[in-house]
Design an enzyme around this catalytic site. Structure first.
Site, PDB file in Angstrom:
ATOM      1  N   SER A  34       0.830  -1.209   0.000  1.00 46.38           N
ATOM      2  CA  SER A  34       0.000   0.000   0.000  1.00 46.38           C
ATOM      3  C   SER A  34       0.861   1.252   0.000  1.00 46.38           C
ATOM      4  CB  SER A  34      -0.903   0.033   1.242  1.00 46.38           C
ATOM      5  OG  SER A  34      -1.857  -0.987   1.168  1.00 46.38           O
ATOM      6  N   HIS A  65      -3.438  -0.431  -5.114  1.00 46.18           N
ATOM      7  CA  HIS A  65      -2.490  -1.470  -5.540  1.00 46.18           C
ATOM      8  C   HIS A  65      -2.562  -1.610  -7.056  1.00 46.18           C
ATOM      9  CE1 HIS A  65      -1.259  -3.416  -1.664  1.00 46.18           C
ATOM     10  NE2 HIS A  65      -2.214  -2.598  -1.265  1.00 46.18           N
ATOM     11  N   HIS A  87      -3.623 -10.065  -1.067  1.00 47.73           N
ATOM     12  CA  HIS A  87      -3.668 -10.309   0.379  1.00 47.73           C
ATOM     13  C   HIS A  87      -4.508 -11.536   0.704  1.00 47.73           C
ATOM     14  CE1 HIS A  87      -2.913  -5.996  -0.169  1.00 47.73           C
ATOM     15  NE2 HIS A  87      -2.301  -6.012   0.998  1.00 47.73           N
ATOM     16  N   TYR A  89      -6.748 -11.714   2.920  1.00 44.56           N
ATOM     17  CA  TYR A  89      -8.147 -11.353   3.170  1.00 44.56           C
ATOM     18  C   TYR A  89      -8.963 -11.209   1.896  1.00 44.56           C
ATOM     19  CZ  TYR A  89      -6.522  -6.558   2.237  1.00 44.56           C
ATOM     20  OH  TYR A  89      -5.957  -5.459   1.660  1.00 44.56           O
ATOM     21  N   GLU A  90      -8.281 -11.211   0.734  1.00 45.54           N
ATOM     22  CA  GLU A  90      -9.042 -11.123  -0.513  1.00 45.54           C
ATOM     23  C   GLU A  90      -9.796 -12.424  -0.788  1.00 45.54           C
ATOM     24  OE1 GLU A  90      -7.024  -8.781  -3.805  1.00 45.54           O
ATOM     25  OE2 GLU A  90      -5.395  -8.848  -2.344  1.00 45.54           O
ATOM     26  N   ALA A 117       2.215  -0.995   4.448  1.00 45.39           N
ATOM     27  CA  ALA A 117       1.684   0.067   5.296  1.00 45.39           C
ATOM     28  C   ALA A 117       1.257  -0.603   6.595  1.00 45.39           C
ATOM     29  CB  ALA A 117       0.482   0.718   4.627  1.00 45.39           C
ATOM     30  N   MET A 215      -1.578  -6.339   7.562  1.00 42.53           N
ATOM     31  CA  MET A 215      -2.276  -7.513   7.014  1.00 42.53           C
ATOM     32  C   MET A 215      -1.499  -8.182   5.883  1.00 42.53           C
ATOM     33  SD  MET A 215      -6.002  -5.682   6.845  1.00 42.53           S
ATOM     34  CE  MET A 215      -6.553  -4.574   8.157  1.00 42.53           C
ATOM     35  N   SER A 216      -0.176  -8.067   5.910  1.00 44.80           N
ATOM     36  CA  SER A 216       0.584  -8.595   4.761  1.00 44.80           C
ATOM     37  C   SER A 216       1.996  -8.990   5.164  1.00 44.80           C
ATOM     38  CB  SER A 216       0.658  -7.529   3.665  1.00 44.80           C
ATOM     39  OG  SER A 216       1.506  -6.462   4.072  1.00 44.80           O
ATOM     40  N   ASN A 239      -0.981   5.140  10.431  1.00 44.19           N
ATOM     41  CA  ASN A 239      -1.969   5.534  11.454  1.00 44.19           C
ATOM     42  C   ASN A 239      -1.541   4.941  12.788  1.00 44.19           C
ATOM     43  OD1 ASN A 239      -2.891   2.982   9.836  1.00 44.19           O
ATOM     44  ND2 ASN A 239      -3.771   2.739  11.882  1.00 44.19           N
ATOM     45  N   HIS A 251      -9.245   3.111   5.387  1.00 45.11           N
ATOM     46  CA  HIS A 251      -8.227   2.873   4.358  1.00 45.11           C
ATOM     47  C   HIS A 251      -7.774   4.186   3.698  1.00 45.11           C
ATOM     48  CE1 HIS A 251      -5.882   0.580   1.508  1.00 45.11           C
ATOM     49  NE2 HIS A 251      -6.593   0.969   0.468  1.00 45.11           N
TER      50      HIS A 251
HETATM   51  N1  HPA Z   1      -3.946  -2.344  11.162  1.00 44.12           N
HETATM   52  C1  HPA Z   1      -3.738  -3.292  10.231  1.00 44.12           C
HETATM   53  N2  HPA Z   1      -3.262  -3.040   9.027  1.00 44.12           N
HETATM   54  C2  HPA Z   1      -2.955  -1.765   8.728  1.00 44.12           C
HETATM   55  C3  HPA Z   1      -3.127  -0.725   9.661  1.00 44.12           C
HETATM   56  C4  HPA Z   1      -3.654  -1.035  10.937  1.00 44.12           C
HETATM   57  O1  HPA Z   1      -3.846  -0.171  11.810  1.00 44.12           O
HETATM   58  N3  HPA Z   1      -2.715   0.416   9.047  1.00 44.12           N
HETATM   59  C5  HPA Z   1      -2.306   0.058   7.803  1.00 44.12           C
HETATM   60  N4  HPA Z   1      -2.441  -1.254   7.609  1.00 44.12           N
END
Ligand code: HPA
Length: 277
Positions: A34, A65, A87, A89-90, A117, A215-216, A239, A251
């Site tokens: 990301s 992406h 990912h 989760y896809e 990210a 998540m990756s 974040n 997102h």
């Molecule tokens: N949690 C999980 N995945 C993420 C986050 C988060 O806070 N920020 C960017 N990817």
């Protein structure tokens, strides 16, 4: 959906890669997560292929992406770059997630840069910060090596004492220092997503020593490590993780933070390709 691979799955994908890509013989692989994809947008490249044209890979379904692989000759390294990632989760299983690593292995790549990210679990981090991943926690109980031992992917029980190369991580930090970019160490926790975490989960990960959550990356690192590739991984903090700053997560915020960090991300990716591997 099978949760393990048959050789034919990757054979079909590899057959879609033109012979000229094998002749190019990339030695370094880069997966841009990301926001990181934009770091290569203005870099000249020798060839490109959309993921959608590789059987079993498919276009990324995630906004931000690109879903394209590129060959880049930097003069110092021959690189295959995956701009955008698939990912877990896809929902299509591990196949598309680890596809880049298996394609790299078949092309002869020995070193890989993984980027993502992430949310900050460590309150000392701030959005826009970057870190070198020194180790990980797989919170999911799932693993792309589950299933029969895949030919070429090492042993039944791969050692994970040093998934992320200490030597290359040190070199990455030295280069960052020279560029004036702060790049601390971090421990990354992998969650399956797609939900962001709960504040209770984030407090638990903090107690485990986790600095950043996402998540990756870990699935690719698990497979690349089993194969014997050298791995460097970096996160861009987009974040504060759930409950740390008390705000809600989305997102769009992730994409905005990576846009602000883009010049530093670009400098680090370029430096990695030229000076770290
Ligand atoms: N949690 C999980 N995945 C993420 C986050 C988060 O806070 N920020 C960017 N990817």
């Amino acid at each position: 959906m099978k949760n393990y691979f048959e050789k034919e799955y990757f054979d079909a994908a590899f057959a879609a890669i033109p012979a000229s890509w094998r002749e190019f013989a990339p030695t370094v692989g880069v997966i841009l997560g990301s926001g990181w994809g934009q770091t290569l947008l203005d870099k000249p490249y020798a060839a490109s292929i959309p993921y959608a044209s590789i059987p079993g890979y498919g276009a990324s379904t995630v906004v931000g992406h690109a879903g394209e692989m590129r060959l880049i000759d930097t003069g110092r390294s021959r690189v295959i770059a995956f701009c955008g990632r698939r990912h877990f989760y896809e929902g299509e299983g591990w196949g598309p997630v680890v596809m880049p690593i298996e394609l790299m292995r078949r092309l002869g790549v020995r070193s890989v840069l993984l980027t993502n990210a992430a949310g900050a679990v460590n309150p000392a981090l701030n959005p826009g910060d970057m870190l070198v991943i020194r180790d990980h926690v797989n919170t999911t109980g799932r693993n792309p090596l589950q299933g029969p031992v895949f030919p070429g992917w090492g042993t039944r029980f791969p050692d994970q004492s040093e998934v992320y190369s200490k030597e290359l991580g040190d070199r990455m930090q030295m280069v960052a220092k020279r560029l004036g970019i702060r790049l601390p160490d971090g421990i990354y926790a992998f969650t399956s997503g797609p939900c962001f975490e709960t504040p209770a989960e984030i407090r638990a990960y903090g107690i485990w020593g986790v600095d950043a959550v996402g998540m990756s990356t870990v699935p690719e690192a698990i497979v690349a490590n089993a194969i014997g590739m050298k791995i460097v991984a970096m996160s861009c903090i987009t974040n504060m993780a759930a409950g740390i700053a008390g705000q809600r997560l989305c997102h769009e915020e992730v994409l905005e933070a990576t846009a602000a960090a883009a010049p530093r991300m670009g400098a680090l990716v370029a430096a990695a390709m030229d000076e770290v591997f």
